[in-house]
Scaffold this motif. Structure first.
Motif, PDB file in Angstrom:
ATOM      1  N   TYR A  99       0.937  -1.197  -0.189  1.00 48.08           N
ATOM      2  CA  TYR A  99       0.078   0.131   0.143  1.00 48.08           C
ATOM      3  C   TYR A  99       0.826   1.296   0.027  1.00 48.08           C
ATOM      4  O   TYR A  99       1.938   1.228   0.192  1.00 48.08           O
ATOM      5  CB  TYR A  99      -1.180  -0.032   1.101  1.00 48.08           C
ATOM      6  N   VAL A 100       0.125   2.389  -0.259  1.00 44.75           N
ATOM      7  CA  VAL A 100       0.800   3.633  -0.153  1.00 44.75           C
ATOM      8  C   VAL A 100       0.913   4.055   1.252  1.00 44.75           C
ATOM      9  O   VAL A 100       0.201   3.753   2.003  1.00 44.75           O
ATOM     10  CB  VAL A 100       0.191   4.843  -0.984  1.00 44.75           C
ATOM     11  N   ASP A 101       2.139   4.443   1.562  1.00 47.74           N
ATOM     12  CA  ASP A 101       2.166   4.739   2.909  1.00 47.74           C
ATOM     13  C   ASP A 101       2.466   6.378   3.121  1.00 47.74           C
ATOM     14  O   ASP A 101       3.609   6.868   3.376  1.00 47.74           O
ATOM     15  CB  ASP A 101       3.490   4.400   3.350  1.00 47.74           C
ATOM     16  N   GLU A 102       1.485   7.009   3.210  1.00 45.89           N
ATOM     17  CA  GLU A 102       1.447   8.320   3.289  1.00 45.89           C
ATOM     18  C   GLU A 102       1.884   8.924   4.692  1.00 45.89           C
ATOM     19  O   GLU A 102       2.303  10.058   4.814  1.00 45.89           O
ATOM     20  CB  GLU A 102      -0.155   8.953   3.360  1.00 45.89           C
ATOM     21  N   ASP A 103       1.733   8.104   5.665  1.00 46.26           N
ATOM     22  CA  ASP A 103       2.221   8.457   7.151  1.00 46.26           C
ATOM     23  C   ASP A 103       3.560   7.855   7.601  1.00 46.26           C
ATOM     24  O   ASP A 103       3.505   7.274   8.646  1.00 46.26           O
ATOM     25  CB  ASP A 103       1.034   8.200   7.919  1.00 46.26           C
ATOM     26  N   TRP A 104       4.394   7.528   6.669  1.00 42.68           N
ATOM     27  CA  TRP A 104       5.600   6.732   7.055  1.00 42.68           C
ATOM     28  C   TRP A 104       6.314   7.227   8.135  1.00 42.68           C
ATOM     29  O   TRP A 104       6.332   8.610   8.148  1.00 42.68           O
ATOM     30  CB  TRP A 104       6.617   6.408   5.616  1.00 42.68           C
ATOM     31  N   SER A 105       7.189   6.587   8.603  1.00 45.62           N
ATOM     32  CA  SER A 105       7.901   6.972   9.921  1.00 45.62           C
ATOM     33  C   SER A 105       9.476   6.516   9.562  1.00 45.62           C
ATOM     34  O   SER A 105       9.717   5.591   8.925  1.00 45.62           O
ATOM     35  CB  SER A 105       7.854   6.051  11.117  1.00 45.62           C
ATOM     36  N   PRO A 106      10.427   7.295   9.843  1.00 51.62           N
ATOM     37  CA  PRO A 106      11.917   7.149   9.734  1.00 51.62           C
ATOM     38  C   PRO A 106      12.149   5.586  10.174  1.00 51.62           C
ATOM     39  O   PRO A 106      11.672   4.994  11.167  1.00 51.62           O
ATOM     40  CB  PRO A 106      12.417   8.155  10.558  1.00 51.62           C
ATOM     41  N   THR A 107      13.013   5.016   9.166  1.00 56.61           N
ATOM     42  CA  THR A 107      13.529   3.793   9.629  1.00 56.61           C
ATOM     43  C   THR A 107      14.481   3.676  10.844  1.00 56.61           C
ATOM     44  O   THR A 107      15.193   4.378  10.860  1.00 56.61           O
ATOM     45  CB  THR A 107      14.275   3.023   8.309  1.00 56.61           C
ATOM     46  N   GLY A 108      14.027   2.695  11.387  1.00 54.34           N
ATOM     47  CA  GLY A 108      15.152   2.178  12.587  1.00 54.34           C
ATOM     48  C   GLY A 108      16.373   1.788  12.345  1.00 54.34           C
ATOM     49  O   GLY A 108      16.624   1.436  11.031  1.00 54.34           O
ATOM     50  N   GLY A 109      17.234   1.923  13.322  1.00 55.99           N
ATOM     51  CA  GLY A 109      18.631   1.691  13.140  1.00 55.99           C
ATOM     52  C   GLY A 109      18.824  -0.046  12.737  1.00 55.99           C
ATOM     53  O   GLY A 109      19.812  -0.314  11.921  1.00 55.99           O
ATOM     54  N   ASP A 110      18.024  -0.978  13.066  1.00 57.04           N
ATOM     55  CA  ASP A 110      18.163  -2.330  12.581  1.00 57.04           C
ATOM     56  C   ASP A 110      18.051  -2.680  11.345  1.00 57.04           C
ATOM     57  O   ASP A 110      18.575  -3.395  10.692  1.00 57.04           O
ATOM     58  CB  ASP A 110      17.297  -3.411  13.443  1.00 57.04           C
ATOM     59  N   LEU A 111      16.935  -1.700  10.771  1.00 57.81           N
ATOM     60  CA  LEU A 111      16.696  -1.925   9.242  1.00 57.81           C
ATOM     61  C   LEU A 111      17.776  -1.271   8.427  1.00 57.81           C
ATOM     62  O   LEU A 111      18.103  -1.800   7.124  1.00 57.81           O
ATOM     63  CB  LEU A 111      15.499  -1.516   8.897  1.00 57.81           C
ATOM     64  N   TRP A 112      18.412  -0.230   8.983  1.00 59.00           N
ATOM     65  CA  TRP A 112      19.405   0.487   8.200  1.00 59.00           C
ATOM     66  C   TRP A 112      20.755  -0.440   8.117  1.00 59.00           C
ATOM     67  O   TRP A 112      21.400  -0.472   7.163  1.00 59.00           O
ATOM     68  CB  TRP A 112      19.908   1.963   8.943  1.00 59.00           C
ATOM     69  N   ALA A 113      20.953  -1.457   9.146  1.00 51.93           N
ATOM     70  CA  ALA A 113      21.870  -2.375   9.126  1.00 51.93           C
ATOM     71  C   ALA A 113      21.732  -3.082   7.948  1.00 51.93           C
ATOM     72  O   ALA A 113      22.893  -3.769   7.338  1.00 51.93           O
ATOM     73  CB  ALA A 113      21.978  -3.191  10.536  1.00 51.93           C
ATOM     74  N   LEU A 114      20.613  -3.619   7.576  1.00 53.35           N
ATOM     75  CA  LEU A 114      20.534  -4.524   6.491  1.00 53.35           C
ATOM     76  C   LEU A 114      20.705  -3.626   5.003  1.00 53.35           C
ATOM     77  O   LEU A 114      21.359  -4.249   4.027  1.00 53.35           O
ATOM     78  CB  LEU A 114      18.926  -4.709   6.170  1.00 53.35           C
ATOM     79  N   ALA A 115      20.224  -2.348   4.990  1.00 56.43           N
ATOM     80  CA  ALA A 115      20.650  -1.648   3.968  1.00 56.43           C
ATOM     81  C   ALA A 115      22.044  -1.293   3.835  1.00 56.43           C
ATOM     82  O   ALA A 115      22.697  -1.530   2.779  1.00 56.43           O
ATOM     83  CB  ALA A 115      19.885  -0.380   4.004  1.00 56.43           C
ATOM     84  N   ASP A 116      22.908  -1.114   4.849  1.00 55.55           N
ATOM     85  CA  ASP A 116      24.164  -0.766   4.973  1.00 55.55           C
ATOM     86  C   ASP A 116      24.942  -2.053   4.228  1.00 55.55           C
ATOM     87  O   ASP A 116      25.835  -1.815   3.434  1.00 55.55           O
ATOM     88  CB  ASP A 116      24.680  -0.673   6.256  1.00 55.55           C
ATOM     89  N   LEU A 117      24.532  -3.143   4.419  1.00 56.45           N
ATOM     90  CA  LEU A 117      25.232  -4.269   3.633  1.00 56.45           C
ATOM     91  C   LEU A 117      25.020  -4.376   2.141  1.00 56.45           C
ATOM     92  O   LEU A 117      25.864  -4.847   1.377  1.00 56.45           O
ATOM     93  CB  LEU A 117      24.368  -5.831   4.223  1.00 56.45           C
ATOM     94  N   THR A 118      24.090  -3.579   1.856  1.00 51.68           N
ATOM     95  CA  THR A 118      23.805  -3.739   0.143  1.00 51.68           C
ATOM     96  C   THR A 118      24.422  -2.321  -0.552  1.00 51.68           C
ATOM     97  O   THR A 118      24.363  -2.076  -1.589  1.00 51.68           O
ATOM     98  CB  THR A 118      22.414  -3.791  -0.186  1.00 51.68           C
ATOM     99  N   ALA A 119      24.698  -1.482   0.428  1.00 48.59           N
ATOM    100  CA  ALA A 119      25.294  -0.001  -0.129  1.00 48.59           C
ATOM    101  C   ALA A 119      26.672  -0.265  -0.924  1.00 48.59           C
ATOM    102  O   ALA A 119      27.566  -1.185  -0.752  1.00 48.59           O
ATOM    103  CB  ALA A 119      25.793   0.934   1.014  1.00 48.59           C
ATOM    104  N   GLU A 120      26.953   0.840  -1.892  1.00 47.36           N
ATOM    105  CA  GLU A 120      28.088   0.711  -2.875  1.00 47.36           C
ATOM    106  C   GLU A 120      29.278   0.709  -1.845  1.00 47.36           C
ATOM    107  O   GLU A 120      29.416   1.484  -0.764  1.00 47.36           O
ATOM    108  CB  GLU A 120      28.139   1.987  -3.595  1.00 47.36           C
ATOM    109  N   GLY A 121      30.512  -0.092  -2.322  1.00 47.77           N
ATOM    110  CA  GLY A 121      31.448  -0.348  -1.602  1.00 47.77           C
ATOM    111  C   GLY A 121      31.646  -1.173  -0.403  1.00 47.77           C
ATOM    112  O   GLY A 121      32.608  -1.376   0.003  1.00 47.77           O
TER     113      GLY A 121
END
Length: 110
Positions: free
Chosen positions: A86-108
């Motif tokens: 669904y569209v998330d009009e009222d989204w909240s900033p992502t917490g640190g645990d999920l950023w850890a997943l994203a960090d693993l896929t970042a360039e470099g």
């Protein structure tokens, strides 16, 4: 790795969004969200998310969208067999645990 086959500039822009933990201010559409109670964890959405965004992650028991990486495009919605995105009009900033997943896929990242 979500960035596979993405243009180098798109990979760099995604990595910058991960580093800054912020959403592209030029994106006009709100991000998407996955309703966990409806999701069957088939990963169709993850595989269809354009690599320049790489916003969807499988956490084992659930699949999540990092709103700061999601442009709001409908690619994931079009392939979802249970229509749980669904569209998330009222989204909240992502917490640190999920950023850890994203960090693993970042360039470099090795």
């Amino acid at each position: 790795m979500p960035q596979k086959n993405a243009p180098p500039a798109a990979v760099k822009a995604r990595s910058e969004r991960i580093t800054s933990r912020s959403r592209n201010a030029d994106w006009k559409k709100p991000p998407r969200r996955i309703e966990r109670s409806e999701c069957i964890t088939c990963d169709s959405c993850l595989r269809s998310c354009p690599p320049e965004f790489g916003a969807i992650f499988d956490r084992g028991l659930d699949v999540i969208i990092v709103p700061e990486l999601c442009s709001g495009c409908p690619a994931c919605v079009l392939v979802c067999p249970v229509d749980c995105i669904y569209v998330d009009e009222d989204w909240s900033p992502t917490g640190g645990d999920l950023w850890a997943l994203a960090d693993l896929t970042a360039e470099g990242t090795p």
